[in-house]
Write a protein that holds these residues in place. Structure first.
Motif, PDB file in Angstrom:
ATOM      1  N   ASP A  18      18.547 -61.542  25.114  1.00  0.00           N
ATOM      2  CA  ASP A  18      19.408 -62.627  25.622  1.00  0.00           C
ATOM      3  C   ASP A  18      20.153 -63.299  24.476  1.00  0.00           C
ATOM      4  O   ASP A  18      19.561 -63.557  23.414  1.00  0.00           O
ATOM      5  CB  ASP A  18      18.562 -63.734  26.276  1.00  0.00           C
ATOM      6  CG  ASP A  18      17.892 -63.310  27.571  1.00  0.00           C
ATOM      7  OD1 ASP A  18      18.226 -62.235  28.096  1.00  0.00           O
ATOM      8  OD2 ASP A  18      17.045 -64.088  28.055  1.00  0.00           O
ATOM      9  N   GLU A  65      15.693 -56.749  38.749  1.00  0.00           N
ATOM     10  CA  GLU A  65      16.389 -56.183  37.586  1.00  0.00           C
ATOM     11  C   GLU A  65      15.979 -54.735  37.341  1.00  0.00           C
ATOM     12  O   GLU A  65      16.070 -54.245  36.225  1.00  0.00           O
ATOM     13  CB  GLU A  65      16.096 -57.010  36.328  1.00  0.00           C
ATOM     14  CG  GLU A  65      16.949 -58.243  36.210  1.00  0.00           C
ATOM     15  CD  GLU A  65      16.695 -59.014  34.927  1.00  0.00           C
ATOM     16  OE1 GLU A  65      15.706 -58.736  34.232  1.00  0.00           O
ATOM     17  OE2 GLU A  65      17.500 -59.912  34.642  1.00  0.00           O
ATOM     18  N   ASP A 117      11.325 -67.671  35.927  1.00  0.00           N
ATOM     19  CA  ASP A 117      10.309 -66.691  35.530  1.00  0.00           C
ATOM     20  C   ASP A 117       8.995 -67.395  35.185  1.00  0.00           C
ATOM     21  O   ASP A 117       7.913 -66.912  35.524  1.00  0.00           O
ATOM     22  CB  ASP A 117      10.801 -65.891  34.318  1.00  0.00           C
ATOM     23  CG  ASP A 117      12.161 -65.269  34.581  1.00  0.00           C
ATOM     24  OD1 ASP A 117      12.442 -64.941  35.753  1.00  0.00           O
ATOM     25  OD2 ASP A 117      12.945 -65.136  33.622  1.00  0.00           O
TER      26      ASP A 117
HETATM   27  O1  RIB Z   1      15.564 -65.284  34.362  1.00  0.00           O
HETATM   28  C1  RIB Z   1      16.100 -65.355  33.077  1.00  0.00           C
HETATM   29  C2  RIB Z   1      16.397 -64.006  32.560  1.00  0.00           C
HETATM   30  O2  RIB Z   1      17.404 -63.445  33.370  1.00  0.00           O
HETATM   31  C3  RIB Z   1      16.943 -64.003  31.169  1.00  0.00           C
HETATM   32  O3  RIB Z   1      15.932 -63.885  30.205  1.00  0.00           O
HETATM   33  C4  RIB Z   1      17.924 -62.867  31.189  1.00  0.00           C
HETATM   34  O4  RIB Z   1      17.495 -61.758  30.468  1.00  0.00           O
HETATM   35  C5  RIB Z   1      18.139 -62.533  32.646  1.00  0.00           C
HETATM   36  O5  RIB Z   1      17.632 -61.330  32.951  1.00  0.00           O
END
Ligand code: RIB
Length: 311
Positions: free
Chosen positions: A13, A140, A252
């Protein structure tokens, strides 16, 4: 105590703070930036391991330096990274995050090696699970891999906690298989095809998502706390008022804390309180801002009581 298996994205990131707009094609300038390992699965696994849970990460990175940084960060927090696969000829996932006053204004996601994660990569780890364990996943990873994971977990009676993000990649069968889904207001609006993502619409959003098949909806509303809707009705679970400086990864941390608390044996209301407190600590810090369990416990004790809003 059960274990946590986390499946999904691992990215590098770049957080960009205070990007100045430009009316022309001139270079945009940021006041400052921060590069750090991220990715939704990477973040969840690290947050859970920091809070004392045995966490295993299954993901794919490239054979580049970014991938090595991501693996080192997870391993450094105590995550079992034996399920992270290095993928030749692919880059590690990359995300550029434009933050204004702590909130995401835009986010560019280049999935890279994340899109190579197959069910064959994940299946051996799922085969070791029991119903006492929990799997946390987001979107993802390739949708077919997530659907295969969701179906197998249903068959084995292992709970799936699904953060439906990014919502564009989520399918209905995945929502149906989840024990709990944890969208924010924006994601809930996208999942139900609405334009309005304001807090006024919370209750309808939760009910619409439940009608779409989710067994338990936990709707995250930033500083307004979360709403929990399941067979026991709808409850509003307040959070702490903090100054938000970087919301990246707060969802997260919320998902990780929810799983940690459930593995600890706490009920859903207490687990959402714990998750609210963990996420509040994360947004009050630059970068991912992972909290320790003691800090979360201390903040939980200061939170207002939940409110029942009827079934
Ligand atoms: O939820 C946050 C994350 O979403 C980040 O760390 C970034 O990588 C995206 O995937």
């Amino acid at each position: 105590m059960g274990r946590l298996l986390v499946v999904g994205g691992l990215n590098m990131d770049i957080h960009l703070f205070g990007v100045r707009e430009s009316a022309t094609q001139a270079t945009l300038v940021a006041e400052s930036h921060l590069a750090e390992p991220g990715g939704k699965a990477g973040n969840v696994s690290r947050a859970a391991a920091r809070m004392g849970v045995e966490a295993t990460l299954v993901a794919r990175v490239g054979t580049d330096d970014f991938g090595e940084h991501c693996i080192e960060a997870a391993a450094g927090d105590g995550v079992d990274v034996s399920g992270v696969i290095r993928t030749p000829h692919h880059n590690t996932g990359f995300v550029a995050i434009d933050l204004q006053e702590g909130k995401h204004r835009s986010l560019v996601f280049s999935p890279g090696a994340n899109d190579r994660l197959t069910w064959a990569d994940v299946a051996p780890h799922v085969a070791k699970l029991t119903p006492d364990d929990i799997v946390a996943a987001q979107a993802e990873l390739p949708p077919d891999t997530l659907s295969a994971l969701a179906a197998e977990l249903t068959a084995r009676g292992v709970p799936l906690f699904l953060d439906p993000a990014p919502p564009e990649r989520v399918r209905r069968d995945q929502l149906l298989s989840a024990d709990a889904i944890t969208p924010d207001l924006e994601e809930a609006a996208r999942l139900t095809g609405r334009r309005d993502s304001s807090v006024l619409w919370t209750e309808a959003a939760a009910r619409e998502l439940r009608a779409a098949g989710a067994r338990r909806v936990i709707l995250k509303r930033s500083e307004h706390g979360a709403v929990l809707l399941d067979d026991d009705g709808l409850r509003e679970i307040p959070t702490a008022r903090v100054k938000a400086v970087d919301e990246t990864g707060a969802g997260d941390v919320f998902l990780a804390a929810l799983a940690v608390s459930r593995l600890d044996g706490r009920d859903w209301v207490d687990s959402v309180r714990f998750a609210n407190a963990a996420a509040a600590l994360s947004v009050s810090r630059i970068g991912l801002g992972l909290p320790d369990r003691e800090e979360v416990d201390a903040l939980v004790r200061r939170l207002p009581e939940p409110r029942l809003r009827g079934s």
